[in-house]
Design an enzyme around this catalytic site. Structure first.
Site, PDB file in Angstrom:
ATOM      1  N   ARG A  15     -26.190 -22.421  45.752  1.00  0.00           N
ATOM      2  CA  ARG A  15     -27.042 -23.478  45.682  1.00  0.00           C
ATOM      3  C   ARG A  15     -27.781 -23.882  44.534  1.00  0.00           C
ATOM      4  O   ARG A  15     -27.494 -25.115  44.290  1.00  0.00           O
ATOM      5  CB  ARG A  15     -27.983 -22.726  46.996  1.00  0.00           C
ATOM      6  CG  ARG A  15     -29.356 -23.833  47.309  1.00  0.00           C
ATOM      7  CD  ARG A  15     -30.382 -24.038  46.378  1.00  0.00           C
ATOM      8  NE  ARG A  15     -30.856 -22.844  45.881  1.00  0.00           N
ATOM      9  CZ  ARG A  15     -31.937 -22.802  44.849  1.00  0.00           C
ATOM     10  NH1 ARG A  15     -32.230 -23.908  44.175  1.00  0.00           N
ATOM     11  NH2 ARG A  15     -32.287 -21.673  44.356  1.00  0.00           N
ATOM     12  N   ASP A  16     -28.136 -23.046  43.802  1.00  0.00           N
ATOM     13  CA  ASP A  16     -28.950 -23.510  42.509  1.00  0.00           C
ATOM     14  C   ASP A  16     -27.896 -23.816  41.474  1.00  0.00           C
ATOM     15  O   ASP A  16     -28.227 -24.783  40.677  1.00  0.00           O
ATOM     16  CB  ASP A  16     -29.744 -22.163  42.054  1.00  0.00           C
ATOM     17  CG  ASP A  16     -30.525 -22.436  41.024  1.00  0.00           C
ATOM     18  OD1 ASP A  16     -30.788 -23.468  40.552  1.00  0.00           O
ATOM     19  OD2 ASP A  16     -31.556 -21.734  40.655  1.00  0.00           O
ATOM     20  N   HIS A 207     -36.306 -14.411  39.235  1.00  0.00           N
ATOM     21  CA  HIS A 207     -35.160 -15.366  39.198  1.00  0.00           C
ATOM     22  C   HIS A 207     -35.271 -16.144  37.933  1.00  0.00           C
ATOM     23  O   HIS A 207     -36.244 -17.222  37.875  1.00  0.00           O
ATOM     24  CB  HIS A 207     -35.502 -16.521  40.630  1.00  0.00           C
ATOM     25  CG  HIS A 207     -34.755 -17.753  40.445  1.00  0.00           C
ATOM     26  ND1 HIS A 207     -33.837 -17.839  41.533  1.00  0.00           N
ATOM     27  CD2 HIS A 207     -34.564 -18.891  39.850  1.00  0.00           C
ATOM     28  CE1 HIS A 207     -33.188 -18.987  41.441  1.00  0.00           C
ATOM     29  NE2 HIS A 207     -33.976 -19.499  40.469  1.00  0.00           N
ATOM     30  N   HIS A 209     -34.041 -18.307  34.849  1.00  0.00           N
ATOM     31  CA  HIS A 209     -32.872 -19.224  34.291  1.00  0.00           C
ATOM     32  C   HIS A 209     -32.935 -19.012  32.653  1.00  0.00           C
ATOM     33  O   HIS A 209     -33.854 -18.345  32.128  1.00  0.00           O
ATOM     34  CB  HIS A 209     -33.542 -20.830  34.297  1.00  0.00           C
ATOM     35  CG  HIS A 209     -33.265 -21.182  35.767  1.00  0.00           C
ATOM     36  ND1 HIS A 209     -32.095 -21.995  36.218  1.00  0.00           N
ATOM     37  CD2 HIS A 209     -33.872 -20.797  37.012  1.00  0.00           C
ATOM     38  CE1 HIS A 209     -32.211 -22.179  37.267  1.00  0.00           C
ATOM     39  NE2 HIS A 209     -33.294 -21.610  37.855  1.00  0.00           N
ATOM     40  N   CYS A 240     -32.289 -27.104  37.900  1.00  0.00           N
ATOM     41  CA  CYS A 240     -32.986 -27.843  38.910  1.00  0.00           C
ATOM     42  C   CYS A 240     -33.001 -29.304  38.273  1.00  0.00           C
ATOM     43  O   CYS A 240     -33.492 -29.672  37.413  1.00  0.00           O
ATOM     44  CB  CYS A 240     -34.349 -27.338  39.036  1.00  0.00           C
ATOM     45  SG  CYS A 240     -35.364 -28.458  40.317  1.00  0.00           S
ATOM     46  N   ASN A 249     -28.861 -20.521  35.315  1.00  0.00           N
ATOM     47  CA  ASN A 249     -29.318 -19.306  35.876  1.00  0.00           C
ATOM     48  C   ASN A 249     -28.840 -17.951  34.905  1.00  0.00           C
ATOM     49  O   ASN A 249     -27.494 -18.033  34.479  1.00  0.00           O
ATOM     50  CB  ASN A 249     -29.366 -18.613  37.277  1.00  0.00           C
ATOM     51  CG  ASN A 249     -29.880 -19.442  38.217  1.00  0.00           C
ATOM     52  OD1 ASN A 249     -29.632 -20.808  38.391  1.00  0.00           O
ATOM     53  ND2 ASN A 249     -30.999 -19.065  38.779  1.00  0.00           N
TER      54      ASN A 249
HETATM   55  P1  HMG Z   1     -39.282 -37.353  50.970  1.00  0.00           P
HETATM   56  O1  HMG Z   1     -38.388 -38.111  50.620  1.00  0.00           O
HETATM   57  O2  HMG Z   1     -40.678 -37.501  50.576  1.00  0.00           O
HETATM   58  O3  HMG Z   1     -39.163 -37.039  52.617  1.00  0.00           O
HETATM   59  O4  HMG Z   1     -38.512 -36.046  50.352  1.00  0.00           O
HETATM   60  P2  HMG Z   1     -39.546 -37.748  53.873  1.00  0.00           P
HETATM   61  O5  HMG Z   1     -40.041 -36.839  54.871  1.00  0.00           O
HETATM   62  O6  HMG Z   1     -40.342 -38.965  53.451  1.00  0.00           O
HETATM   63  O7  HMG Z   1     -38.178 -38.187  54.500  1.00  0.00           O
HETATM   64  C1  HMG Z   1     -37.390 -39.131  53.716  1.00  0.00           C
HETATM   65  C2  HMG Z   1     -35.738 -39.034  54.305  1.00  0.00           C
HETATM   66  O8  HMG Z   1     -35.265 -37.870  53.996  1.00  0.00           O
HETATM   67  C3  HMG Z   1     -35.719 -39.424  55.719  1.00  0.00           C
HETATM   68  O9  HMG Z   1     -34.698 -39.928  56.140  1.00  0.00           O
HETATM   69  C4  HMG Z   1     -35.762 -37.876  56.215  1.00  0.00           C
HETATM   70  O10 HMG Z   1     -35.454 -37.985  57.441  1.00  0.00           O
HETATM   71  C5  HMG Z   1     -34.956 -37.482  55.440  1.00  0.00           C
HETATM   72  P3  HMG Z   1     -34.569 -41.615  56.384  1.00  0.00           P
HETATM   73  O11 HMG Z   1     -35.594 -41.930  57.479  1.00  0.00           O
HETATM   74  O12 HMG Z   1     -35.142 -42.091  55.089  1.00  0.00           O
HETATM   75  O13 HMG Z   1     -33.250 -41.754  56.570  1.00  0.00           O
HETATM   76  N1  HMG Z   1     -35.151 -35.842  55.281  1.00  0.00           N
HETATM   77  C6  HMG Z   1     -34.199 -34.880  55.411  1.00  0.00           C
HETATM   78  N2  HMG Z   1     -33.001 -34.870  55.364  1.00  0.00           N
HETATM   79  C7  HMG Z   1     -32.092 -33.827  55.513  1.00  0.00           C
HETATM   80  N3  HMG Z   1     -32.725 -32.666  55.355  1.00  0.00           N
HETATM   81  C8  HMG Z   1     -34.088 -32.603  55.193  1.00  0.00           C
HETATM   82  C9  HMG Z   1     -34.752 -33.665  55.015  1.00  0.00           C
HETATM   83  N4  HMG Z   1     -36.308 -33.823  54.869  1.00  0.00           N
HETATM   84  C10 HMG Z   1     -36.375 -35.076  55.239  1.00  0.00           C
HETATM   85  N5  HMG Z   1     -34.673 -31.229  54.954  1.00  0.00           N
HETATM   86  C11 HMG Z   1     -38.260 -33.502  50.609  1.00  0.00           C
HETATM   87  C12 HMG Z   1     -39.121 -34.618  50.478  1.00  0.00           C
HETATM   88  C13 HMG Z   1     -38.852 -32.505  50.731  1.00  0.00           C
HETATM   89  C14 HMG Z   1     -37.286 -33.445  51.912  1.00  0.00           C
HETATM   90  C15 HMG Z   1     -37.295 -33.789  49.355  1.00  0.00           C
HETATM   91  O14 HMG Z   1     -38.342 -33.998  48.068  1.00  0.00           O
HETATM   92  C16 HMG Z   1     -36.272 -32.756  49.138  1.00  0.00           C
HETATM   93  O15 HMG Z   1     -35.279 -32.658  49.830  1.00  0.00           O
HETATM   94  N6  HMG Z   1     -36.773 -31.983  47.975  1.00  0.00           N
HETATM   95  C17 HMG Z   1     -35.740 -31.020  47.658  1.00  0.00           C
HETATM   96  C18 HMG Z   1     -35.511 -30.831  46.061  1.00  0.00           C
HETATM   97  C19 HMG Z   1     -34.596 -29.891  45.584  1.00  0.00           C
HETATM   98  O16 HMG Z   1     -33.773 -29.380  46.665  1.00  0.00           O
HETATM   99  N7  HMG Z   1     -34.730 -29.204  44.608  1.00  0.00           N
HETATM  100  C20 HMG Z   1     -34.028 -28.230  44.191  1.00  0.00           C
HETATM  101  C21 HMG Z   1     -34.476 -26.786  44.781  1.00  0.00           C
HETATM  102  S1  HMG Z   1     -35.818 -25.817  44.168  1.00  0.00           S
HETATM  103  C22 HMG Z   1     -35.113 -25.095  42.811  1.00  0.00           C
HETATM  104  O17 HMG Z   1     -34.041 -25.464  42.228  1.00  0.00           O
HETATM  105  C23 HMG Z   1     -35.866 -24.050  42.203  1.00  0.00           C
HETATM  106  C24 HMG Z   1     -35.484 -22.604  42.671  1.00  0.00           C
HETATM  107  O18 HMG Z   1     -34.193 -22.425  42.229  1.00  0.00           O
HETATM  108  C25 HMG Z   1     -36.335 -21.643  41.913  1.00  0.00           C
HETATM  109  C26 HMG Z   1     -36.635 -21.636  40.439  1.00  0.00           C
HETATM  110  O19 HMG Z   1     -35.698 -21.747  39.665  1.00  0.00           O
HETATM  111  O20 HMG Z   1     -37.763 -22.018  40.188  1.00  0.00           O
HETATM  112  C27 HMG Z   1     -35.546 -22.376  44.229  1.00  0.00           C
HETATM  113 MG    MG Z   2     -33.541 -21.967  40.187  1.00  0.00          MG
END
Ligand code: HMG
Ligand code: MG
Length: 298
Positions: A15-16, A207, A209, A240, A249
């Site tokens: 995933r990450d 966690h 990086h 990210c 990481n």
């Molecule tokens: P948004 O654009 O504000 O969402 O995104 P929305 O609710 O307005 O929806 C927009 C469109 O996305 C819609 O589709 C929804 O149906 C669809 P449309 O009508 O335009 O066709 N949608 C989805 N589709 C599939 N799965 C879903 C989903 N949700 C909405 N779950 C949202 C808001 C939160 C969804 C978006 O910002 C997002 O997915 N963000 C994730 C970003 C991400 O994955 N970042 C990396 C992970 S975090 C990380 O890496 C840190 C970590 O490792 C720890 C660390 O290192 O600190 C964990």
């Molecule tokens: Mg991370």
């Protein structure tokens, strides 16, 4: 506090790691990769993210990947979910364990999830309602706990308050994320002392990086604080896309080598792990970003 005798490694590379690649890894390779990881003795593998494919196209095949892997008894396969839509998609695949995520940084919250911290907590509360009726185990990530690329310093008290709130909401484990790898050991100790006053170390994971090469030193500090769950990523994959400066990481090979040297059990076979790190690095056309992996080259 004595060092733990055994540590649980949470492998986050599928995933990450893969979320941060410019190229999308083909689904069958992801499946092969995860199956190989399970054969190394790793007991927790974060398989994918059920996030918006518009935001993270690299993980758009989450369903196919989750349903394609061979689940090994004794191995847990959590997935990342940002909202109830992600949770529904995950449940439809038979997921039993999820990870939610938020951050003490308002600006990072906007960049990563397009909402404020308060709104992200509302989303998590909605997810928790369903998760608890379905008896899912829930981990919560807190990102940017040792500093934010947009806001700079993050106060330990802010992290502790948010961690406490997530535990109160029913999260089983809080993973403290140094998303951009800027933490150093003394800062890490200050953070952990503050957080551990409110959340027991048994409920915490770290966690790191490794952007500035500080991850192993920081992990040692976490072990000294009684934290025995460590996130890591084979071949040092990771990052990210919404955090400027977030590179890989800490490499799982490096963590296992260090823990082996300290006599701390992980259950992981280092030789097998090294070959999985080479497998995925080959697929990505580069060298593993793990010093231990490179050192074992003949
Ligand atoms: P948004 O654009 O504000 O969402 O995104 P929305 O609710 O307005 O929806 C927009 C469109 O996305 C819609 O589709 C929804 O149906 C669809 P449309 O009508 O335009 O066709 N949608 C989805 N589709 C599939 N799965 C879903 C989903 N949700 C909405 N779950 C949202 C808001 C939160 C969804 C978006 O910002 C997002 O997915 N963000 C994730 C970003 C991400 O994955 N970042 C990396 C992970 S975090 C990380 O890496 C840190 C970590 O490792 C720890 C660390 O290192 O600190 C964990
Ligand atoms: Mg991370």
């Amino acid at each position: 506090m004595g060092l733990p005798k055994r540590v649980e490694l949470v492998e986050v590379s599928p995933r990450d790691g893969l979320q941060n690649e410019t190229q999308t890894v083909p689904t069958p390779i992801k499946i092969e990769f995860i199956n190989q990881l399970a054969d190394t003795g790793l007991r927790v593998i974060e398989v994918t993210g059920f996030v918006s494919p518009k935001w993270i196209p690299q993980l758009a095949d989450g369903r196919e990947v989750f349903q394609g892997i061979t689940q090994k008894p004794g191995v847990r396969y959590p997935v990342l979910v940002p909202n109830t839509k992600g949770l529904e998609n995950a449940l439809a695949c038979g997921v039993k364990e999820i990870a939610v995520f938020t951050t003490p940084s308002e600006q990072f919250s906007q960049k990563n999830t397009n909402c404020s911290v308060a709104e992200s907590l509302e989303r998590i509360a909605e997810v928790m309602k369903v998760a608890k009726t379905r008896q899912l185990r829930v981990r919560a990530y807190l990102s940017c706990v040792l500093g934010c690329p947009y806001e700079g310093e993050i106060l330990p008290e802010k992290v502790a308050a948010l961690a406490t709130q997530l535990v109160t909401m029913g999260c089983d484990e809080i993973s403290l994320g140094d998303t951009i790898g800027i933490g150093t050991p003394v800062k890490t100790a200050q953070l952990l002392e503050t957080v551990c006053r409110q959340v027991p170390p048994q409920q915490l994971a770290v966690h790191f990086h490794d952007t500035y090469g500080q991850a192993l030193a920081n992990i040692y500090v976490a072990l000294e604080h009684g934290i025995a769950v460590i996130d890591c990523s084979v071949a040092g994959l990771g990052g990210c896309p919404y955090a400027k400066g977030a590179t890989g990481n800490v490499a799982t090979e490096d963590v296992v080598y260090m823990l082996n040297g300290m006599g701390i059990e992980t259950g992981v076979d280092l030789k097998k792990l090294i070959s999985v790190g080479r497998f995925i690095s080959q697929q990505l056309n580069r060298q593993p970003q793990s010093k231990v992996n490179l050192a074992f080259r003949k």
